[in-house]
Write an enzyme that holds these catalytic residues in place. Structure first.
Site, PDB file in Angstrom:
ATOM      1  N   HIS A   2     -27.039 148.262  43.164  1.00  0.00           N
ATOM      2  CA  HIS A   2     -26.822 148.775  44.520  1.00  0.00           C
ATOM      3  C   HIS A   2     -28.436 148.803  45.540  1.00  0.00           C
ATOM      4  O   HIS A   2     -29.297 149.182  44.809  1.00  0.00           O
ATOM      5  CB  HIS A   2     -26.371 150.255  44.558  1.00  0.00           C
ATOM      6  CG  HIS A   2     -25.130 150.336  43.845  1.00  0.00           C
ATOM      7  ND1 HIS A   2     -25.278 150.813  42.522  1.00  0.00           N
ATOM      8  CD2 HIS A   2     -23.987 149.970  44.182  1.00  0.00           C
ATOM      9  CE1 HIS A   2     -23.866 150.815  42.331  1.00  0.00           C
ATOM     10  NE2 HIS A   2     -23.147 150.421  43.175  1.00  0.00           N
ATOM     11  N   SER A  47     -18.428 150.775  45.476  1.00  0.00           N
ATOM     12  CA  SER A  47     -19.814 151.676  45.319  1.00  0.00           C
ATOM     13  C   SER A  47     -20.739 151.462  46.446  1.00  0.00           C
ATOM     14  O   SER A  47     -21.542 152.515  46.772  1.00  0.00           O
ATOM     15  CB  SER A  47     -20.359 151.494  44.195  1.00  0.00           C
ATOM     16  OG  SER A  47     -20.657 150.081  43.973  1.00  0.00           O
ATOM     17  N   ASP A  83     -30.651 150.803  41.938  1.00  0.00           N
ATOM     18  CA  ASP A  83     -30.462 150.551  40.609  1.00  0.00           C
ATOM     19  C   ASP A  83     -30.106 149.193  40.348  1.00  0.00           C
ATOM     20  O   ASP A  83     -30.539 148.245  41.200  1.00  0.00           O
ATOM     21  CB  ASP A  83     -29.355 151.539  40.317  1.00  0.00           C
ATOM     22  CG  ASP A  83     -28.009 151.358  40.779  1.00  0.00           C
ATOM     23  OD1 ASP A  83     -27.876 150.141  41.536  1.00  0.00           O
ATOM     24  OD2 ASP A  83     -27.152 152.163  40.765  1.00  0.00           O
TER      25      ASP A  83
END
Length: 359
Positions: free
Chosen positions: A326, A41, A323
Protein backbone atom coordinates in the site's frame (compact mmCIF):
# COMPACT_ATOMS: atom_id res chain seq x y z
CA UNK A 1 19.37 16.68 -10.72
CA UNK A 2 17.71 19.99 -11.49
CA UNK A 3 14.78 18.11 -13.06
CA UNK A 4 14.36 15.92 -9.98
CA UNK A 5 14.60 18.97 -7.72
CA UNK A 6 11.86 20.65 -9.73
CA UNK A 7 9.68 17.53 -9.52
CA UNK A 8 10.25 17.26 -5.78
CA UNK A 9 9.44 20.93 -5.26
CA UNK A 10 6.17 20.54 -7.24
CA UNK A 11 5.25 17.45 -5.24
CA UNK A 12 6.04 19.00 -1.85
CA UNK A 13 4.07 22.13 -2.76
CA UNK A 14 1.10 19.99 -3.84
CA UNK A 15 1.23 17.94 -0.65
CA UNK A 16 1.43 21.03 1.54
CA UNK A 17 -1.51 22.59 -0.29
CA UNK A 18 -3.67 19.50 0.10
CA UNK A 19 -2.64 18.99 3.71
CA UNK A 20 -3.69 22.58 4.35
CA UNK A 21 -7.18 21.56 3.26
CA UNK A 22 -7.26 18.48 5.52
CA UNK A 23 -9.07 18.32 7.88
CA UNK A 24 -9.87 22.03 8.03
CA UNK A 25 -13.45 23.16 7.99
CA UNK A 26 -15.07 23.40 4.58
CA UNK A 27 -16.86 26.58 3.63
CA UNK A 28 -20.30 26.00 2.18
CA UNK A 29 -22.03 22.79 1.24
CA UNK A 30 -20.31 19.82 -0.41
CA UNK A 31 -20.33 19.81 -4.21
CA UNK A 32 -22.59 16.72 -4.16
CA UNK A 33 -24.97 15.51 -1.43
CA UNK A 34 -23.24 12.18 -0.90
CA UNK A 35 -20.22 10.05 -1.83
CA UNK A 36 -20.31 6.25 -1.94
CA UNK A 37 -17.07 4.26 -2.08
CA UNK A 38 -16.53 0.71 -3.33
CA UNK A 39 -13.11 -0.90 -3.34
CA UNK A 40 -10.37 -2.90 -1.68
CA UNK A 41 -7.61 -2.14 0.83
CA UNK A 42 -6.62 1.04 -1.03
CA UNK A 43 -9.94 2.51 0.14
CA UNK A 44 -10.85 0.45 3.23
CA UNK A 45 -11.63 2.69 6.21
CA UNK A 46 -12.25 -0.04 8.79
CA UNK A 47 -14.69 -2.54 7.31
CA UNK A 48 -12.26 -5.39 7.92
CA UNK A 49 -11.63 -4.55 11.56
CA UNK A 50 -14.13 -7.03 13.02
CA UNK A 51 -13.75 -9.72 10.37
CA UNK A 52 -11.80 -12.97 10.77
CA UNK A 53 -9.28 -11.65 8.30
CA UNK A 54 -5.53 -11.49 7.82
CA UNK A 55 -5.96 -8.27 5.83
CA UNK A 56 -6.20 -5.88 8.77
CA UNK A 57 -4.59 -2.57 9.65
CA UNK A 58 -6.33 -1.48 12.86
CA UNK A 59 -3.09 -1.26 14.83
CA UNK A 60 0.02 0.93 14.92
CA UNK A 61 2.04 1.95 12.99
CA UNK A 62 -0.90 2.31 10.56
CA UNK A 63 -2.54 5.69 11.03
CA UNK A 64 0.59 7.29 12.49
CA UNK A 65 -0.27 10.47 10.53
CA UNK A 66 -4.06 10.13 10.69
CA UNK A 67 -6.03 12.37 13.09
CA UNK A 68 -7.91 9.39 14.57
CA UNK A 69 -4.88 7.07 14.69
CA UNK A 70 -5.17 3.45 13.53
CA UNK A 71 -8.68 3.05 12.09
CA UNK A 72 -8.29 0.20 9.60
CA UNK A 73 -6.79 2.29 6.81
CA UNK A 74 -3.86 0.56 5.14
CA UNK A 75 -1.53 3.56 5.16
CA UNK A 76 0.01 6.15 7.44
CA UNK A 77 -2.64 8.84 6.94
CA UNK A 78 -5.66 9.53 4.74
CA UNK A 79 -6.39 7.23 1.81
CA UNK A 80 -6.95 8.59 -1.69
CA UNK A 81 -10.75 8.40 -1.27
CA UNK A 82 -10.50 10.30 2.02
CA UNK A 83 -8.73 13.07 0.14
CA UNK A 84 -11.23 12.98 -2.74
CA UNK A 85 -14.01 13.38 -0.15
CA UNK A 86 -12.24 16.43 1.24
CA UNK A 87 -11.78 17.91 -2.23
CA UNK A 88 -15.50 17.37 -2.87
CA UNK A 89 -16.17 19.56 0.15
CA UNK A 90 -17.13 17.03 2.82
CA UNK A 91 -16.13 18.16 6.29
CA UNK A 92 -16.14 14.61 7.72
CA UNK A 93 -14.64 11.34 6.62
CA UNK A 94 -17.07 9.08 4.75
CA UNK A 95 -17.86 6.40 7.38
CA UNK A 96 -17.27 2.69 6.77
CA UNK A 97 -20.38 0.55 6.38
CA UNK A 98 -19.35 -1.36 9.52
CA UNK A 99 -19.96 1.70 11.72
CA UNK A 100 -22.18 4.02 9.63
CA UNK A 101 -25.36 4.80 11.53
CA UNK A 102 -28.35 7.14 11.39
CA UNK A 103 -28.27 10.30 9.33
CA UNK A 104 -24.51 9.92 8.73
CA UNK A 105 -25.33 7.67 5.78
CA UNK A 106 -26.96 10.60 3.97
CA UNK A 107 -23.49 11.92 3.11
CA UNK A 108 -22.32 8.54 1.89
CA UNK A 109 -20.85 5.22 2.99
CA UNK A 110 -17.51 3.50 2.39
CA UNK A 111 -17.97 -0.21 1.59
CA UNK A 112 -14.35 -1.00 0.68
CA UNK A 113 -12.72 -4.12 2.11
CA UNK A 114 -9.11 -5.27 2.19
CA UNK A 115 -8.40 -8.34 -0.02
CA UNK A 116 -11.78 -7.97 -1.82
CA UNK A 117 -12.15 -8.51 -5.54
CA UNK A 118 -14.50 -8.57 -8.48
CA UNK A 119 -14.53 -12.35 -8.10
CA UNK A 120 -15.90 -13.62 -4.81
CA UNK A 121 -13.02 -16.10 -4.40
CA UNK A 122 -10.25 -13.52 -4.78
CA UNK A 123 -8.37 -13.04 -1.51
CA UNK A 124 -9.90 -16.12 0.12
CA UNK A 125 -6.52 -17.17 1.54
CA UNK A 126 -6.66 -13.93 3.56
CA UNK A 127 -9.81 -15.02 5.37
CA UNK A 128 -12.99 -12.97 5.52
CA UNK A 129 -13.38 -10.03 3.16
CA UNK A 130 -16.29 -8.24 1.52
CA UNK A 131 -16.32 -8.92 -2.22
CA UNK A 132 -17.78 -6.41 -4.66
CA UNK A 133 -21.00 -8.45 -4.89
CA UNK A 134 -21.37 -8.21 -1.12
CA UNK A 135 -20.50 -4.52 -1.15
CA UNK A 136 -23.33 -3.98 -3.61
CA UNK A 137 -25.64 -5.90 -1.27
CA UNK A 138 -24.56 -3.63 1.60
CA UNK A 139 -25.28 -0.60 -0.57
CA UNK A 140 -28.80 -1.84 -1.20
CA UNK A 141 -29.26 -1.96 2.58
CA UNK A 142 -28.03 1.64 2.77
CA UNK A 143 -30.42 2.71 0.01
CA UNK A 144 -33.34 1.26 1.97
CA UNK A 145 -32.23 3.19 5.08
CA UNK A 146 -31.89 6.41 3.04
CA UNK A 147 -35.45 5.84 1.80
CA UNK A 148 -36.65 5.45 5.41
CA UNK A 149 -34.94 8.71 6.41
CA UNK A 150 -35.93 10.84 3.41
CA UNK A 151 -39.18 9.09 2.57
CA UNK A 152 -40.58 8.20 -0.83
CA UNK A 153 -38.53 7.97 -4.00
CA UNK A 154 -34.83 8.63 -3.34
CA UNK A 155 -33.68 8.27 -6.95
CA UNK A 156 -33.31 12.02 -7.47
CA UNK A 157 -31.06 12.16 -4.40
CA UNK A 158 -28.90 9.18 -5.30
CA UNK A 159 -28.60 10.23 -8.95
CA UNK A 160 -26.66 13.35 -7.93
CA UNK A 161 -24.14 11.61 -5.66
CA UNK A 162 -20.57 10.66 -6.60
CA UNK A 163 -19.61 6.98 -6.61
CA UNK A 164 -16.06 5.66 -6.92
CA UNK A 165 -15.32 2.01 -7.67
CA UNK A 166 -11.76 0.73 -7.55
CA UNK A 167 -11.60 -3.06 -7.93
CA UNK A 168 -9.52 -5.69 -9.68
CA UNK A 169 -6.14 -5.57 -7.94
CA UNK A 170 -6.87 -8.60 -5.77
CA UNK A 171 -8.23 -10.53 -8.74
CA UNK A 172 -4.64 -10.46 -9.95
CA UNK A 173 -2.29 -10.34 -6.96
CA UNK A 174 -4.53 -12.46 -4.71
CA UNK A 175 -5.86 -14.79 -7.39
CA UNK A 176 -4.41 -15.04 -10.91
CA UNK A 177 -0.78 -14.64 -9.81
CA UNK A 178 -1.10 -17.16 -6.97
CA UNK A 179 -1.08 -20.40 -9.02
CA UNK A 180 -0.35 -22.52 -5.94
CA UNK A 181 -3.77 -21.53 -4.51
CA UNK A 182 -5.95 -20.50 -7.47
CA UNK A 183 -6.46 -22.36 -10.78
CA UNK A 184 -7.28 -19.27 -12.86
CA UNK A 185 -3.85 -18.89 -14.49
CA UNK A 186 -4.05 -22.51 -15.66
CA UNK A 187 -7.57 -22.04 -17.04
CA UNK A 188 -7.21 -18.63 -18.71
CA UNK A 189 -4.58 -16.77 -20.68
CA UNK A 190 -4.09 -13.17 -19.45
CA UNK A 191 -6.28 -11.98 -22.34
CA UNK A 192 -9.05 -14.45 -21.45
CA UNK A 193 -8.86 -13.58 -17.77
CA UNK A 194 -9.28 -9.87 -18.52
CA UNK A 195 -12.35 -10.80 -20.61
CA UNK A 196 -13.81 -12.84 -17.75
CA UNK A 197 -13.21 -10.09 -15.19
CA UNK A 198 -14.65 -7.34 -17.38
CA UNK A 199 -17.74 -9.43 -18.12
CA UNK A 200 -18.44 -9.82 -14.39
CA UNK A 201 -17.50 -6.21 -13.65
CA UNK A 202 -19.93 -5.02 -16.34
CA UNK A 203 -22.82 -6.71 -14.53
CA UNK A 204 -21.71 -5.38 -11.14
CA UNK A 205 -21.41 -1.79 -12.35
CA UNK A 206 -24.75 -2.10 -14.11
CA UNK A 207 -26.26 -3.27 -10.81
CA UNK A 208 -24.87 -0.14 -9.15
CA UNK A 209 -26.53 1.92 -11.89
CA UNK A 210 -29.84 0.13 -11.27
CA UNK A 211 -29.52 1.02 -7.57
CA UNK A 212 -29.47 4.71 -8.50
CA UNK A 213 -25.85 5.55 -9.31
CA UNK A 214 -25.35 7.91 -12.25
CA UNK A 215 -22.07 9.74 -11.54
CA UNK A 216 -19.57 6.90 -11.28
CA UNK A 217 -15.77 7.20 -11.38
CA UNK A 218 -14.28 3.80 -12.21
CA UNK A 219 -10.65 3.59 -11.09
CA UNK A 220 -8.35 1.50 -13.26
CA UNK A 221 -5.52 -0.73 -12.09
CA UNK A 222 -2.18 0.80 -11.24
CA UNK A 223 1.34 -0.57 -11.46
CA UNK A 224 0.63 -3.87 -9.72
CA UNK A 225 3.95 -5.28 -10.86
CA UNK A 226 5.84 -2.58 -8.97
CA UNK A 227 4.37 -3.51 -5.59
CA UNK A 228 7.23 -4.60 -3.28
CA UNK A 229 5.49 -7.85 -2.30
CA UNK A 230 5.16 -8.86 -5.96
CA UNK A 231 8.77 -7.97 -6.74
CA UNK A 232 9.85 -10.05 -3.75
CA UNK A 233 7.65 -12.96 -4.84
CA UNK A 234 8.52 -13.07 -8.55
CA UNK A 235 11.71 -11.08 -9.07
CA UNK A 236 12.02 -8.69 -12.01
CA UNK A 237 14.41 -10.48 -14.38
CA UNK A 238 16.34 -7.26 -14.87
CA UNK A 239 13.31 -4.98 -15.23
CA UNK A 240 12.30 -2.34 -12.72
CA UNK A 241 9.06 -4.21 -11.96
CA UNK A 242 7.34 -7.54 -12.65
CA UNK A 243 6.45 -7.03 -16.30
CA UNK A 244 3.99 -9.91 -16.62
CA UNK A 245 1.84 -8.46 -13.84
CA UNK A 246 1.89 -4.92 -15.24
CA UNK A 247 1.09 -6.27 -18.70
CA UNK A 248 -1.92 -8.17 -17.30
CA UNK A 249 -3.14 -4.97 -15.61
CA UNK A 250 -2.86 -3.14 -18.95
CA UNK A 251 -5.03 -5.80 -20.63
CA UNK A 252 -7.70 -5.23 -17.98
CA UNK A 253 -7.50 -1.43 -18.24
CA UNK A 254 -7.68 -1.57 -22.03
CA UNK A 255 -11.15 -3.12 -21.70
CA UNK A 256 -12.28 -1.01 -18.77
CA UNK A 257 -12.18 2.37 -20.50
CA UNK A 258 -14.34 1.15 -23.44
CA UNK A 259 -16.77 -0.29 -20.89
CA UNK A 260 -17.17 3.19 -19.39
CA UNK A 261 -17.86 4.59 -22.86
CA UNK A 262 -20.37 1.78 -23.47
CA UNK A 263 -22.31 2.68 -20.32
CA UNK A 264 -22.39 6.36 -21.25
CA UNK A 265 -23.76 5.50 -24.67
CA UNK A 266 -26.30 2.86 -23.66
CA UNK A 267 -27.54 3.72 -20.16
CA UNK A 268 -29.93 6.62 -19.75
CA UNK A 269 -28.42 9.59 -17.85
CA UNK A 270 -25.23 7.58 -17.11
CA UNK A 271 -22.18 9.73 -16.41
CA UNK A 272 -19.40 7.20 -15.92
CA UNK A 273 -15.76 8.21 -16.11
CA UNK A 274 -12.45 6.33 -16.14
CA UNK A 275 -9.65 7.31 -13.77
CA UNK A 276 -6.39 6.16 -15.36
CA UNK A 277 -4.27 5.07 -12.39
CA UNK A 278 -1.62 3.59 -14.68
CA UNK A 279 -1.14 6.86 -16.56
CA UNK A 280 -1.16 8.93 -13.38
CA UNK A 281 1.64 6.69 -12.05
CA UNK A 282 3.77 6.94 -15.17
CA UNK A 283 3.25 10.44 -16.61
CA UNK A 284 3.79 13.94 -15.28
CA UNK A 285 5.04 14.72 -11.78
CA UNK A 286 4.88 11.44 -9.92
CA UNK A 287 7.11 9.48 -7.61
CA UNK A 288 10.49 10.44 -9.07
CA UNK A 289 12.97 10.95 -6.26
CA UNK A 290 10.91 8.98 -3.76
CA UNK A 291 12.15 5.77 -2.17
CA UNK A 292 10.36 2.93 -3.97
CA UNK A 293 12.59 -0.08 -3.28
CA UNK A 294 11.85 -0.29 0.45
CA UNK A 295 8.84 -0.10 2.75
CA UNK A 296 8.36 2.57 5.37
CA UNK A 297 7.30 0.11 8.06
CA UNK A 298 8.88 -3.26 8.91
CA UNK A 299 6.62 -5.91 7.35
CA UNK A 300 5.58 -9.51 7.88
CA UNK A 301 7.45 -11.53 5.29
CA UNK A 302 4.40 -13.70 4.54
CA UNK A 303 1.63 -11.09 4.83
CA UNK A 304 3.32 -7.93 3.58
CA UNK A 305 1.52 -5.83 6.20
CA UNK A 306 3.25 -3.82 8.93
CA UNK A 307 4.51 -5.67 11.99
CA UNK A 308 2.34 -4.43 14.87
CA UNK A 309 3.77 -1.65 17.04
CA UNK A 310 7.05 -1.44 15.13
CA UNK A 311 8.38 2.06 14.44
CA UNK A 312 7.89 3.28 10.86
CA UNK A 313 10.38 5.43 8.96
CA UNK A 314 10.55 9.06 10.07
CA UNK A 315 10.73 10.54 6.54
CA UNK A 316 7.38 9.15 5.40
CA UNK A 317 6.83 11.85 2.77
CA UNK A 318 9.80 10.43 0.86
CA UNK A 319 8.47 6.86 0.52
CA UNK A 320 6.21 5.40 -2.17
CA UNK A 321 5.11 2.39 -0.09
CA UNK A 322 4.12 2.31 3.56
CA UNK A 323 3.96 -1.50 3.70
CA UNK A 324 4.66 -4.10 1.00
CA UNK A 325 1.36 -3.45 -0.80
CA UNK A 326 0.00 0.00 0.00
CA UNK A 327 1.19 3.51 -0.86
CA UNK A 328 1.93 6.24 1.62
CA UNK A 329 -0.34 9.23 2.03
CA UNK A 330 2.16 11.26 -0.04
CA UNK A 331 1.32 9.06 -3.05
CA UNK A 332 -2.39 9.07 -2.16
CA UNK A 333 -2.37 12.88 -2.15
CA UNK A 334 -0.83 13.03 -5.62
CA UNK A 335 -3.25 10.45 -7.04
CA UNK A 336 -6.34 12.04 -5.48
CA UNK A 337 -5.35 15.51 -6.72
CA UNK A 338 -5.11 14.30 -10.32
CA UNK A 339 -8.23 12.11 -10.14
CA UNK A 340 -10.18 15.09 -8.87
CA UNK A 341 -8.62 17.74 -11.11
CA UNK A 342 -6.81 16.14 -14.04
CA UNK A 343 -3.31 17.44 -14.67
CA UNK A 344 -3.04 15.71 -18.07
CA UNK A 345 -5.77 14.63 -20.52
CA UNK A 346 -4.76 11.00 -19.93
CA UNK A 347 -5.58 11.20 -16.20
CA UNK A 348 -9.35 10.86 -16.60
CA UNK A 349 -11.81 10.26 -19.43
CA UNK A 350 -14.26 11.72 -20.33
CA UNK A 351 -13.97 13.97 -17.26
CA UNK A 352 -12.26 14.21 -13.91
CA UNK A 353 -14.15 13.95 -10.61
CA UNK A 354 -14.41 17.73 -10.23
CA UNK A 355 -16.27 18.01 -13.52
CA UNK A 356 -18.27 14.86 -12.77
CA UNK A 357 -19.56 16.58 -9.64
CA UNK A 358 -20.61 19.66 -11.60
CA UNK A 359 -22.65 17.79 -14.23
Amino acid sequence: MAFLDHERAWRVASVLFLVSLWPSSVLGAPQVPCYFIFGDSLADAGNNNNLLALAKSNYPPYGVDFPDGFTGRFTNGPTSVDIIAQLLGFAKYIPPFATARGNDILQGVNYASGAAGIRSDSGQQQGERISLDRQLGNHLITVSHVREILGGNVSAYLNTCIYTVGMGSNDYINNYFMPDIYPTSRIYTPEQYADVLIKQYRQQLKTLYLYGARKVAVIGLGLLGCIPAEISRFGTNGSACVDKINNAAILFNNQLQPLVNEFNSNLSDAKFTYINSFAISTTGPGTEGLISNATCCPVHKELGTCVPFETPCSNRTMYVFFDAFHPTTTVNLGFAARAYNALLPSDASPYDIRNLAMI
